[in-house]
Design a protein around this motif. Sequence first.
Motif, PDB file in Angstrom:
ATOM      1  N   ASN A 141     -68.594  33.234   9.293  1.00  0.00           N
ATOM      2  CA  ASN A 141     -68.077  32.340   9.733  1.00  0.00           C
ATOM      3  C   ASN A 141     -67.901  31.426  10.255  1.00  0.00           C
ATOM      4  O   ASN A 141     -66.754  30.132   9.729  1.00  0.00           O
ATOM      5  N   ILE A 142     -68.589  30.197   9.138  1.00  0.00           N
ATOM      6  CA  ILE A 142     -68.951  28.837   8.687  1.00  0.00           C
ATOM      7  C   ILE A 142     -67.997  28.935   7.498  1.00  0.00           C
ATOM      8  O   ILE A 142     -66.822  27.742   7.477  1.00  0.00           O
ATOM      9  N   ALA A 143     -67.276  30.002   6.045  1.00  0.00           N
ATOM     10  CA  ALA A 143     -65.809  30.156   5.885  1.00  0.00           C
ATOM     11  C   ALA A 143     -64.692  30.287   6.041  1.00  0.00           C
ATOM     12  O   ALA A 143     -64.235  29.850   6.370  1.00  0.00           O
ATOM     13  N   ALA A 144     -65.029  31.179   7.935  1.00  0.00           N
ATOM     14  CA  ALA A 144     -63.711  30.868   8.584  1.00  0.00           C
ATOM     15  C   ALA A 144     -63.134  29.770   8.928  1.00  0.00           C
ATOM     16  O   ALA A 144     -61.585  28.988   9.138  1.00  0.00           O
ATOM     17  N   TYR A 145     -64.198  28.396   9.818  1.00  0.00           N
ATOM     18  CA  TYR A 145     -63.721  27.654  10.414  1.00  0.00           C
ATOM     19  C   TYR A 145     -63.029  26.507   9.314  1.00  0.00           C
ATOM     20  O   TYR A 145     -62.251  25.759   9.641  1.00  0.00           O
ATOM     21  N   SER A 146     -64.040  26.760   8.094  1.00  0.00           N
ATOM     22  CA  SER A 146     -63.590  25.608   7.103  1.00  0.00           C
ATOM     23  C   SER A 146     -62.160  25.794   6.519  1.00  0.00           C
ATOM     24  O   SER A 146     -61.614  25.041   5.932  1.00  0.00           O
TER      25      SER A 146
END
Length: 187
Positions: A141-146
Amino acid sequence: MKIAIISGSPRLEANSVKLAEAAIAALPGNAHQIEKHFLNQLRFRGCQGCYSCKTKTEFCVLKDDLTKVLASAAGADLTILCSPIYIGEITGQLKCFIDRTYSWFKPDFMTNSVPGRLPSGKKLLLVITQGNPDPKAYAPNIAAYSGYFANQGFKVSSFVAPGLTNADVNESNPQFLKDVAALAAEL
């Protein structure tokens, strides 16, 4: 330096906000212009999928409390997005903000080598707290937002503070404050 803190937490004294403030304290200089936005205190709607930002205007056509927050982040040198993880995801408040930043993409963003409308050189720090003790539990999830913000032209860093529940970060894990400060100093 202009800094926008955008908190998706429903709590004003949230651990994610305390970590964002520790990050700012580590930045060189002390003449920063800081604007804090607590999304839970605002009235706004999510993206309407109207595509007006791609066909009629350069920014979101909705006029609500999020209009000022979007302008603050667009004008900042550093934007800090902070949120706890609730049920495996950032809060709905922050997700609505992120959806509205779709207006920051140019109409031809899918094929444009510079897809974002904002000036280059902006930085974004994503500060996440979570009860789950596994720091990689929500890494996709964090990679997607980043990746989303990197596509808009931001230099993105993220910080995850795992294992935090209702305990105050100052008491339960002050090392997180030092770690996020070190990350911010690298920005």
